[in-house]
Design an enzyme around this catalytic site. Structure first.
Site, PDB file in Angstrom:
ATOM      1  CG  HIS A   1      -1.593   9.293   4.222  1.00 33.20           C
ATOM      2  ND1 HIS A   1      -2.267   8.334   3.504  1.00 33.20           N
ATOM      3  CD2 HIS A   1      -1.699   8.917   5.519  1.00 33.20           C
ATOM      4  CE1 HIS A   1      -2.752   7.425   4.325  1.00 33.20           C
ATOM      5  NE2 HIS A   1      -2.408   7.752   5.563  1.00 33.20           N
TER       6      HIS A   1
ATOM      7  CG  HIS B   1       4.026   5.578  11.025  1.00 30.91           C
ATOM      8  ND1 HIS B   1       3.587   4.848   9.952  1.00 30.91           N
ATOM      9  CD2 HIS B   1       3.221   5.207  12.065  1.00 30.91           C
ATOM     10  CE1 HIS B   1       2.582   4.065  10.302  1.00 30.91           C
ATOM     11  NE2 HIS B   1       2.343   4.264  11.574  1.00 30.91           N
TER      12      HIS B   1
ATOM     13  CD  GLU C   1       0.009   2.123  14.601  1.00 27.17           C
ATOM     14  OE1 GLU C   1       0.160   1.356  13.614  1.00 27.17           O
ATOM     15  OE2 GLU C   1       0.317   3.330  14.556  1.00 27.17           O
TER      16      GLU C   1
ATOM     17  CE1 TYR D   1      -4.701  -0.137   6.017  1.00 26.51           C
ATOM     18  CE2 TYR D   1      -2.604  -1.298   6.192  1.00 26.51           C
ATOM     19  CZ  TYR D   1      -3.378  -0.178   6.417  1.00 26.51           C
ATOM     20  OH  TYR D   1      -2.830   0.927   7.028  1.00 26.51           O
TER      21      TYR D   1
ATOM     22  CG  HIS E   1       3.008  -2.548  13.174  1.00 29.44           C
ATOM     23  ND1 HIS E   1       1.992  -2.343  12.272  1.00 29.44           N
ATOM     24  CD2 HIS E   1       3.775  -3.538  12.655  1.00 29.44           C
ATOM     25  CE1 HIS E   1       2.142  -3.149  11.235  1.00 29.44           C
ATOM     26  NE2 HIS E   1       3.212  -3.888  11.444  1.00 29.44           N
TER      27      HIS E   1
ATOM     28  CG  HIS F   1       4.588   0.398  11.832  1.00 31.97           C
ATOM     29  ND1 HIS F   1       5.042   0.932  13.016  1.00 31.97           N
ATOM     30  CD2 HIS F   1       3.334   0.909  11.665  1.00 31.97           C
ATOM     31  CE1 HIS F   1       4.114   1.711  13.551  1.00 31.97           C
ATOM     32  NE2 HIS F   1       3.074   1.727  12.736  1.00 31.97           N
TER      33      HIS F   1
END
Length: 431
Positions: free
Chosen positions: A289, A332, A338, A347, A362, A368
């Site tokens: 990813h 992560h 963010e 989403y 976050h 998160h």
């Protein structure tokens, strides 16, 4: 034949005139400008900034902007906040999410409809940002706004907005953004009913396109898709009010005319719009990813290379094709904070609870990632090429911690059960 209201390109030096020969030829400030216009320069950078980063435009206007009829007076704006903004929230640190805030029923213009959610950095030090919700239920009439603290990046979420600026007219709808640079005067009108939008106020360096690096010459946001307005002036002698945001406070002054009286202009410091649906995403086509930075539309650089004052990142429609890969964002922690919103659709990492018009925060170094259901699905689903369709989410991502305001802390739409979305993550370890 219809003449376009926009010019194409990002960072270009444009020239445009609403009347023939209104732009001087060969000089910026002639002794006598045509039509009896005044020459005025608007600088977005220091005069001595290097040529590649120097931002300025010359405006040829009916009256200079210095002409106003009253001294500045203070305006109370308790829900419009700027950084630093200590002591506003009594909530502890944590991961936060809010449902959509309903558009209020009372009359709200751009000036009265900005509600600050987070602040970061220091407006007076010209670093950091603020994230606002914007609700507009009424067009501004003989009222104008100017932000000396930073530039506004407006993400339309519901309803259209028309920005009448000194440089011309910009219209945006959900899926589009506009950027109003620091110091530009504008008026906001409704296009098709009440409007809700997200706003990033950038105190730092102006937004610019990120470097593509090994990606090369194409993809991501292409400069040709950014649109800057052509000159369109108002010659109107009417009592008007101009609101100025300056060092975190709001002021107003009265003038006897429309300040949008620029007949011609040239330069590279001007407002612009962009259709986020024109973003060309790139990603992993074998495995793994990619970092979310691969979806950066605009960046406000800091003095630390590779660490942004703000990154404006989107998650648009795209294909997922990676093999033997956990496709949603991984769990992560990182140094960036963010603020996230959803314009429309679903989403993929939060299919439940995160809905259009909602938002989440976050902050730096707080963990998160996908909720339990999204993790289970992504870990077991048969991996085929899959289009993530009809979706548009975004992040205002900053190197500074984003602190909640009293307004956002007390919102009834705050999801106090948000952290429970990870409570069903099971122990999967087996020796």
């Amino acid at each position: 034949m219809t003449t376009s209201r926009y010019m194409s390109g990002f960072g270009n030096s444009f020239e445009t005139e609403a009347l023939p020969d209104a732009l001087p030829v060969g000089r910026n400030s002639p002794q006598q400008a045509n039509y009896g216009l005044y020459a005025e320069q608007l600088s977005g950078s220091a005069f001595t900034a290097p040529r590649g980063t120097n931002e300025r435009s010359w405006l040829y206007r009916i009256r200079p902007s210095v002409k106003h009829t009253t001294r500045f007076t203070t305006v109370e704006a308790p829900l419009l906040r700027s950084a630093p903004n200590p002591g506003q929230s009594k909530l502890p640190i944590g991961q936060y999410r809010w449902g959509p805030v309903a558009i209020p029923l009372e009359k709200l213009t751009f000036t009265t409809g900005l509600f600050t959610v987070t602040t970061a950095g220091d407006a007076e030090a010209q670093s950091g940002m603020a994230a606002h919700l914007l609700f507009v239920t009424a067009s501004m009439t003989n009222e104008y706004f100017c932000n000396a603290d930073g530039e506004f990046l407006v993400v339309a979420q519901q309803g259209g907005l028309r920005f009448r600026t000194e440089f011309g007219v910009i219209e945006i709808e959900p899926g589009e953004i506009c950027v109003i640079p620091r110091g530009v005067i504008f008026r906001v009108e409704l296009m098709n009913g009440a409007s809700r939008a997200y706003v990033c106020e950038n105190y730092g360096g102006s937004f610019t396109l990120p470097e593509r690096g090994p990606i090369g010459a194409n993809c991501l946001a292409n400069s040709r898709d950014f649109l800057t307005p052509v000159a369109a002036y108002e010659d109107r002698d009417q009592p008007s009010t101009v609101y100025f945001k300056w060092c975190g406070e709001l002021f107003k002054t009265e003038i006897g005319q429309s300040p949008l009286d620029v007949v011609a202009w040239h330069g590279n410091y001007a407002p612009y719009k962009y259709d986020l649906r024109r973003f060309s995403p790139v990603g992993a086509i074998a495995f793994d990813h990619p970092d979310p930075s691969i979806y950066t539309v605009l960046t406000s650089p800091s003095e630390t290379s590779g660490t942004a004052n703000i990154d404006f990142v989107i998650f648009p429609e795209r294909w997922a094709v990676a093999e033997n890969t956990f496709r949603p964002p991984w769990y992560h922690r990182n140094i960036m904070s963010e603020f996230m919103g959803l314009v429309y659709g679903v989403y993929d990492a939060k299919p439940e609870g995160f809905v259009p018009g909602g938002m989440s925060l976050h902050n730096m170094m707080l963990p998160h990632g996908p909720d339990a259901a999204a993790f289970e699905h992504a870990s077991t689903v048969e991996l085929k090429p899959h289009k993530i369709a009809n979706t548009l989410a975004f992040m205002f991502e900053s190197r500074f911690p984003q602190k909640l305001t009293r307004y956002s802390s007390e919102l009834s739409s705050r999801d106090d059960g948000y952290v429970d979305c990870w409570s069903d993550l099971k122990r999967r370890f087996a020796r």
